[in-house]
Design a protein around this motif. Structure first.
Motif, PDB file in Angstrom:
ATOM      1  N   GLU A 226       0.837  -1.268   0.109  1.00  0.00           N
ATOM      2  CA  GLU A 226      -0.003  -0.123   0.045  1.00  0.00           C
ATOM      3  C   GLU A 226       0.703   1.261   0.074  1.00  0.00           C
ATOM      4  O   GLU A 226       0.493   2.161  -0.547  1.00  0.00           O
ATOM      5  CB  GLU A 226      -0.942   0.093   1.162  1.00  0.00           C
TER       6      GLU A 226
ATOM      7  N   LYS B 207       4.479  -2.270  -5.769  1.00  0.00           N
ATOM      8  CA  LYS B 207       4.539  -3.473  -6.289  1.00  0.00           C
ATOM      9  C   LYS B 207       5.974  -4.404  -5.712  1.00  0.00           C
ATOM     10  O   LYS B 207       5.868  -5.571  -5.592  1.00  0.00           O
ATOM     11  CB  LYS B 207       4.352  -3.696  -7.657  1.00  0.00           C
TER      12      LYS B 207
ATOM     13  N   ARG C 278      -7.517  -9.107  -0.434  1.00  0.00           N
ATOM     14  CA  ARG C 278      -7.322  -8.153  -1.528  1.00  0.00           C
ATOM     15  C   ARG C 278      -6.167  -7.284  -0.799  1.00  0.00           C
ATOM     16  O   ARG C 278      -6.283  -6.779   0.002  1.00  0.00           O
ATOM     17  CB  ARG C 278      -8.437  -7.362  -1.837  1.00  0.00           C
TER      18      ARG C 278
ATOM     19  N   ALA D 130      -3.892  -3.940  -1.747  1.00  0.00           N
ATOM     20  CA  ALA D 130      -3.800  -2.833  -2.398  1.00  0.00           C
ATOM     21  C   ALA D 130      -2.213  -2.579  -2.826  1.00  0.00           C
ATOM     22  O   ALA D 130      -1.428  -3.059  -1.832  1.00  0.00           O
ATOM     23  CB  ALA D 130      -4.191  -1.700  -1.526  1.00  0.00           C
TER      24      ALA D 130
ATOM     25  N   ARG E 269       0.292   0.368  -4.304  1.00  0.00           N
ATOM     26  CA  ARG E 269       0.495   1.675  -4.342  1.00  0.00           C
ATOM     27  C   ARG E 269       0.871   1.903  -5.909  1.00  0.00           C
ATOM     28  O   ARG E 269       1.692   1.281  -6.541  1.00  0.00           O
ATOM     29  CB  ARG E 269       1.429   2.539  -3.626  1.00  0.00           C
TER      30      ARG E 269
ATOM     31  N   GLY F 263      -0.661   1.055  -8.348  1.00  0.00           N
ATOM     32  CA  GLY F 263      -0.783  -0.099  -9.229  1.00  0.00           C
ATOM     33  C   GLY F 263      -2.190  -0.775  -8.954  1.00  0.00           C
ATOM     34  O   GLY F 263      -2.868  -0.172  -8.128  1.00  0.00           O
ATOM     35  N   ARG F 264      -2.469  -1.845  -9.668  1.00  0.00           N
ATOM     36  CA  ARG F 264      -3.761  -2.566  -9.186  1.00  0.00           C
ATOM     37  C   ARG F 264      -3.572  -3.386  -8.261  1.00  0.00           C
ATOM     38  O   ARG F 264      -2.731  -3.928  -7.923  1.00  0.00           O
ATOM     39  CB  ARG F 264      -4.058  -3.305 -10.621  1.00  0.00           C
ATOM     40  N   ALA F 265      -4.757  -3.551  -7.401  1.00  0.00           N
ATOM     41  CA  ALA F 265      -4.893  -4.368  -6.611  1.00  0.00           C
ATOM     42  C   ALA F 265      -4.809  -5.635  -6.978  1.00  0.00           C
ATOM     43  O   ALA F 265      -5.098  -5.993  -8.124  1.00  0.00           O
ATOM     44  CB  ALA F 265      -6.378  -4.229  -5.673  1.00  0.00           C
ATOM     45  N   VAL F 266      -4.202  -6.654  -6.045  1.00  0.00           N
ATOM     46  CA  VAL F 266      -4.047  -8.027  -6.354  1.00  0.00           C
ATOM     47  C   VAL F 266      -4.715  -8.864  -5.419  1.00  0.00           C
ATOM     48  O   VAL F 266      -5.033  -8.496  -4.349  1.00  0.00           O
ATOM     49  CB  VAL F 266      -2.533  -8.419  -6.029  1.00  0.00           C
TER      50      VAL F 266
END
Length: 787
Positions: A101, A105, A370, A372, A374, A376-379
């Motif tokens: 977050e 990544k 889930r 989050a 930063r 980027g898309r949540a994984v």
């Protein structure tokens, strides 16, 4: 000890897109907008029941005096929030799997591993089961931290990274406490790697590479040394043939850094010059910035304790109260059972496993997480589990066939509650009764009281599974390997005594005839052997003798290796390298003091010999994985092989070729003129934001003095995180020293002020009464309730 704060820095490198903004914020924060929190005068703290006084000594260590336990813990939360908020926030995010977050990544892999472990759910389960006294401490502490967040000013790291910390919850303190549980737990990844070596080279070779001790130095506290099986002949050296699927999986798993170490010992009053007991402790943890511990004293009705806390958690973890002192070292015992499951998929493609009780294929448990990220898309990560435990994931988050049964998940009890009670214990008997309910991670506790008595007990929940981390259990056949826990009274211990001398240094503490193995491999016995020899050789012991022992820089195993190499040179004079370097080594007496150039050569020789040995035995990939995993343990099989010369371990049969090659590599690494160990063995101290090139927060360097095998442990990554010597009943005659400073705020005068005295080896008093009122009046802080 802390892998946790090591890993948090890994994600910082992904913030390239934010670097310009961050650098701008950095300079603004540093030059104008980084004021320090209020440290004196009168300050309103909502939630207090009555006024609380805070006085600080010259080191900035706070002495808190409150009229209730609630108020003393709220004040502690406020003070630690003032001084260490960024460190605490990173720690709770690390264990909860929420670093991405903030750090992007690059921290995702760490988050997946900790979502797999289930830290957040575990913290909630522990809080739900907490008894009222622990809840009081956790809730009050959280109130104090939230007051620090609300009042500010926030540490500059939050401006640099452009985020604001979320409110502190009581569960966050449990997350911070679980960081040590995770750090000191026998890692499932390590069991998987040993399993791969077992499959590739055989169980006896795996046992030799993960030795329970070095028989030439074995130093059990209890009984005579137990026999150790001779090293076996080696098959398929260097190729690791037959590792198959187990090897491929093990090499995909995240590398688990070797557990850090610690020293402790205590001497009964009948063995000391003053007639009072003495206790020494120096836990070996990662050199983080800020440092791992926060020193303070807490006084309230029923509580009078001083020592160190783990920032983010209430109470004193290690230190003393008015009657007893205590220290701890990691037990290095097994608390995890790894199961190799038979896995498959159902008609829909969902994962299944063969249940050993029903003999049917059943769906794995699933919990969707889930994460989050930063910028980027949540994984979405799905945590899988079987009846045995959670499914272990590899470095990319891909599930493996291994399931881990872990004490902390199976029996979620707080690791903090026993320390809160230990802070208030009046006798050794009461303290030992408290440790009876300590869940872990298992620790060797030494204790001393003001009656001149000392005691020792291994404490913590240790599953009696019969394998002790030596291999994985067949999950398709075994419903539950655990046969309960090893009973507390059956764990190694020494009853309170005025005549006893007790010591541990992560080594095998039991001798011949003990019933339980407890682990696949204890730490090397070299420090314990040195401690035992010096304690028994010096007559009546004093505080000063304890201090000197903590600074002892002699390494017997590395001196043995150097002498082996020099003997190989004498047997093969034509293969000799640099004569000047060899003369340096011939004069070396095994000391890793800062002025020694020979110590630098000896270190480089050991590193090269361990590396060459690992590759020769296991091949490049598995050899490097084993080195990463074994850490300080890697020297034990090398020395044993050189002594015993078992067939197949050396290409030339006696190891001379390996030693000569390692000596040449050491000479090349050291250069034309080997540098003194003070510079070659130095430990640079880096703030986590140094990953972005921001080095103004870096506090300096600890010059080289000692290494991994000396009593005074210091490596490039970890070392003594504090040194304490206590004399119960005469508390002002001992003391504690810490390596850096109390504050985590770079502009504070107490950010790095202890570095010089630490380097000098000085010890300063840390008593219950603290600084004189007159001397500390200018820095007194009065916390008062809201009207």
């Amino acid at each position: 000890m802390m892998r946790t704060l090591r890993a948090s820095g890994a994600g910082l490198g992904v913030l390239i897109l934010l670097a310009a903004l961050a650098l701008a914020a950095w300079f603004l924060s540093w030059s104008r907008f980084a004021p320090l929190p209020q440290r004196s005068g009168r300050l309103v703290l909502p939630g207090l029941h009555a006024a609380v006084s805070v006085r600080r000594d010259a080191r900035g260590i706070p002495y808190v005096r409150a009229g209730s336990l609630h108020d003393v813990y709220e004040a502690q939360g406020y003070l630690e929030g003032q001084a260490r908020l960024f460190q605490m926030d990173v720690l709770r995010r690390f264990v909860g799997g929420r670093l991405a977050e903030i750090f992007g990544k690059g921290a995702l892999g760490v988050d997946i591993v900790h979502r797999d472990i289930g830290g957040a759910a575990l913290a909630q389960a522990i809080y739900d089961r907490a008894a009222p006294p622990e809840r009081l401490a956790l809730d009050a502490y959280a109130q104090g931290v939230n007051a620090a967040i609300a009042r500010g000013p926030l540490p500059p790291e939050f401006k640099v990274l452009l985020y604001r910390p979320a409110p502190w919850r009581p569960q966050d303190s449990i997350l911070c406490g679980l960081a040590t549980v995770i750090d000191l737990t026998h890692a499932w990844n390590q069991i998987a790697l040993r399993q791969a070596i077992d499959v590739a080279l055989g169980a006896q070779a795996a046992q030799a590479l993960y030795p329970i001790t070095d028989p030439a130095y074995d130093a059990p506290l209890l009984g005579r040394p137990a026999p150790v099986t001779a090293m076996p002949p080696l098959r398929a050296a260097g190729s690791a043939r037959g590792g198959g699927d187990a090897l491929r999986i093990a090499l995909r798993l995240p590398r688990a850094a070797a557990l850090e170490a610690s020293n402790e010992w205590a001497v009964g009053g009948a063995q000391t010059r003053a007639g009072r007991a003495l206790l020494a402790n120096d836990p070996h943890l990662d050199y983080t910035v800020p440092m791992v511990w926060y020193a303070l004293a807490l006084r309230a009705p029923g509580l009078d304790a001083v020592g160190v806390s783990l920032p983010g958690t209430p109470g004193i973890i290690l230190g003393h109260n008015a009657h007893i002192a205590w220290g701890a070292t990691n037990g290095t015992v097994s608390t995890v059972t790894l199961y190799r499951e038979r896995v498959g998929r159902d008609a829909r493609g969902d994962p299944t496993y063969l249940d050993p009780q029903t003999r049917r294929w059943v769906p794995m448990g699933a919990r969707v997480e889930r994460i989050a990220v930063r910028a980027g898309r949540a994984v979405v990560f799905t945590r899988r589990s079987t009846r045995h435990g959670f499914i272990v994931v590899d470095g990319s988050g891909t599930p493996t066939p291994y399931a881990a049964a872990w004490v902390a998940e199976r029996d979620p009890r707080s690791p903090l509650e026993p320390f809160l009670r230990l802070d208030r214990a009046a006798t050794l008997e009461e303290a030992l009764d408290i440790l009876r309910r300590y869940p872990g991670p298992p620790q060797n506790f030494v204790l001393a009281d003001d009656r001149g008595r000392v005691a020792y007990h291994l404490a913590g929940s240790i599953p009696d599974d019969g394998v002790w981390g030596t291999r994985a259990v067949d999950g398709s056949r075994v419903v539950d390997a655990w046969r309960g826990y090893v009973p507390f009274d059956a764990l190694p211990h020494v009853a309170p005594s005025r005549t006893a001398i007790v010591f541990t240094a992560n080594n095998r503490m039991y001798g011949a005839g003990y019933r339980y193995r407890l682990t696949d491999a204890f730490g090397p016995p070299y420090r314990a052997a040195r401690i035992r020899a010096l304690l028994h050789a010096r007559g009546l012991v004093t505080v000063r003798a304890m201090e000197r022992l903590q600074l002892d820089d002699y390494s017997a195993p590395e001196l043995e290796l150097v002498r082996d190499a020099l003997a190989a040179v004498r047997r093969h004079p034509r293969a000799a390298g640099n004569v000047r370097d060899q003369r340096l080594l011939e004069r070396w007496e095994g000391r890793f003091d800062g002025s020694s150039r020979a110590a630098t050569l000896a270190f480089d020789l050991r590193v090269a010999a361990e590396r060459d040995f690992a590759v020769a035995v296991l091949g490049p990939a598995l050899g490097q994985a084993w080195l990463d995993d074994a850490g300080a343990l890697a020297l034990v099989p090398l020395l044993r092989a050189l002594r015993e010369r078992p067939r197949g371990w050396f290409a030339d049969g006696d190891g001379d070729g390996l030693l000569l090659r390692a000596l040449r590599e050491a000479e090349a690494a050291a250069g034309a003129v080997p540098p003194a160990w003070g510079s070659a063995g130095a430990t640079p101290l880096h703030h986590p934001l140094a990953k972005l090139g921001m080095t103004l927060f870096d506090p300096g360097v600890i010059p080289g003095w000692g290494d991994a095998y000396t009593v005074k442990v210091q490596t490039p990554v970890y070392g003594q995180s504090f040194r304490a010597v206590w004399e119960p009943g005469a508390w002002d005659r001992g003391g504690m020293t810490l390596p850096l400073g109390e504050s985590g705020r770079p502009r504070s005068p107490h950010y790095r002020d202890l570095l010089q005295s630490w380097t000098a080896g000085a010890l300063a008093p840390l008593t219950l009464d603290g600084p004189a009122a007159a001397a500390s009046a200018s820095s007194a802080l009065l916390l008062v309730p809201a009207s």
